[in-house]
Design an enzyme around this catalytic site. Structure first.
Site, PDB file in Angstrom:
ATOM      1  N   LEU A 236     -14.012 102.658  20.401  1.00 46.74           N
ATOM      2  CA  LEU A 236     -12.930 102.290  19.719  1.00 46.74           C
ATOM      3  C   LEU A 236     -12.120 103.536  19.657  1.00 46.74           C
ATOM      4  O   LEU A 236     -12.294 104.159  18.639  1.00 46.74           O
ATOM      5  CB  LEU A 236     -13.404 101.552  18.593  1.00 46.74           C
ATOM      6  CG  LEU A 236     -12.138 100.778  17.874  1.00 46.74           C
ATOM      7  CD1 LEU A 236     -11.234  99.858  18.784  1.00 46.74           C
ATOM      8  CD2 LEU A 236     -12.712 100.262  16.481  1.00 46.74           C
ATOM      9  N   HIS A 237     -11.218 104.001  20.512  1.00 48.65           N
ATOM     10  CA  HIS A 237     -10.893 105.262  20.899  1.00 48.65           C
ATOM     11  C   HIS A 237      -9.603 105.665  19.674  1.00 48.65           C
ATOM     12  O   HIS A 237      -9.868 106.349  18.874  1.00 48.65           O
ATOM     13  CB  HIS A 237     -10.071 105.391  22.193  1.00 48.65           C
ATOM     14  CG  HIS A 237     -10.894 105.055  23.394  1.00 48.65           C
ATOM     15  ND1 HIS A 237     -11.856 105.895  23.687  1.00 48.65           N
ATOM     16  CD2 HIS A 237     -10.857 104.043  24.259  1.00 48.65           C
ATOM     17  CE1 HIS A 237     -12.449 105.411  24.991  1.00 48.65           C
ATOM     18  NE2 HIS A 237     -11.769 104.285  25.115  1.00 48.65           N
ATOM     19  N   ASP A 238      -8.450 104.888  19.602  1.00 45.84           N
ATOM     20  CA  ASP A 238      -7.529 105.342  18.662  1.00 45.84           C
ATOM     21  C   ASP A 238      -7.819 105.236  17.257  1.00 45.84           C
ATOM     22  O   ASP A 238      -7.352 106.263  16.767  1.00 45.84           O
ATOM     23  CB  ASP A 238      -6.416 104.463  19.059  1.00 45.84           C
ATOM     24  CG  ASP A 238      -5.842 104.698  20.544  1.00 45.84           C
ATOM     25  OD1 ASP A 238      -5.049 103.987  21.241  1.00 45.84           O
ATOM     26  OD2 ASP A 238      -6.160 105.880  21.024  1.00 45.84           O
TER      27      ASP A 238
END
Ligand code: RIB
Ligand code: CA
Length: 307
Positions: A236-238
């Site tokens: 879940l990058h951002d």
């Protein structure tokens, strides 16, 4: 005292979750959202940003920006985000975008701001942020920190060498790495520790909340497990970039020297020296670890605050 924040993004499934987390966090005063082409084309990322912010009841203006990088060709990442950019999750149309262009809106938000008072968050290709800071350098004095989800110490996710945002506009990233503002990097090595799994989706869906939690659960459930991470989950990058601003105690970090490769087969690779082994000056704060359980607990708690 909340922190003035401008977010540039390319929604994008994880961008959407990051926007909701920012909206729900009283530590942040979301002043402006700018949008670029990235995960999907600007013709999709712009309405996606409007819809996500509209669902959350945001008042921040949304302004369209670059539909393509500074020099390279535009390319999308529909394998992860779907052709619509939100994993097939359909949201009600949001309010209209504000007039004007992203780089101008970013500059206007910085112009007249107190020194080191505005935080820039880059969640997509860095084109809009680079255009703003390269064309009016004195405005950099108003920047408190630039937090970028970009790059990798190790393997990329667009090519073996390069992470998507960095690979899409390495020239823009080079501008930000060299602009003299404090830069915090949220790399793939960090986000690989924040994996969406079926158990975490179920726990998030079971929590209190309204339409934003429901839509977030649907988006997370649509994320494909990462082959790069042996299918252990979807990074879940951002939202990790937002969590750094909201709950820095969840992270460890160190100073490092970062540069980005512009030519050849490794174009877009971020060369990150964590140990001062090169002669390159320290120019970033590198986030190294995240407390994943604490991160997902924070996300769940904040989603409960949204409509
Ligand atoms: O490589 C992951 C990054 O590229 C994320 O910001 C994702 O939304 C895409 O923009
Ligand atoms: Ca993004």
């Amino acid at each position: 005292m909340s922190r003035a924040v401008l977010i540039d993004c390319d929604p994008g499934t994880d961008d959407a979750v990051a926007l909701w987390l920012a909206l729900a966090s009283p530590e942040l005063d979301l002043r402006l959202v700018t949008v670029a082409g990235g995960n999907v084309g600007l013709e999709r990322t712009l309405p996606n940003a409007r819809a996500v912010l509209g669902l959350g009841g945001a008042r921040a203006p949304v302004v369209a920006g670059a539909e393509r990088p500074l020099t390279g060709a535009y390319r999308s990442e529909t394998r992860v985000h779907g052709t619509d950019g939100l994993g097939g999750v359909v949201l009600p149309a949001g309010p209209p975008a504000a007039p004007g262009l992203a780089a101008d809106a970013i500059r206007d938000a910085l112009r007249g701001a107190a020194p080191a008072s505005v935080t820039l968050v880059g969640l997509g290709p860095a084109t809009n942020l680079a255009l703003a800071l390269a064309t009016e350098p004195p405005l950099r004095a108003a920047v408190a920190e630039i937090v970028l989800m970009t790059g990798a110490v190790g393997e990329g996710n667009w090519t073996p060498a390069a992470e998507f945002n960095a690979a899409m506009d390495p020239e823009a990233l080079a501008v930000l790495l060299g602009c003299g503002c404090p830069v915090t990097l949220v790399t793939l090595d960090l986000t690989a520790q924040a994996l969406v799994t079926p158990a975490r989706v179920a726990a998030l869906r079971a929590g209190p909340g309204g339409r934003c939690r429901a839509a977030c659960g649907d988006i997370l459930a649509a994320l494909p497990p990462s082959k790069r991470l042996a299918g252990r989950g979807a990074p879940l990058h951002d939202p990790c970039a937002i969590a750094w601003l909201v709950a820095p105690a969840l992270f460890t970090h160190r100073p490092a020297a970062a540069e980005v490769v512009l030519d050849g087969p490794d174009r877009g690779r971020t060369r990150i020296d964590r140990w001062q082994r090169s002669d390159r000056p320290v120019n970033i704060r590198l986030l190294e670890t995240i407390d994943a359980e604490g991160f997902f607990a924070l996300l769940g708690e904040r989603l409960a605050r949204l409509p």
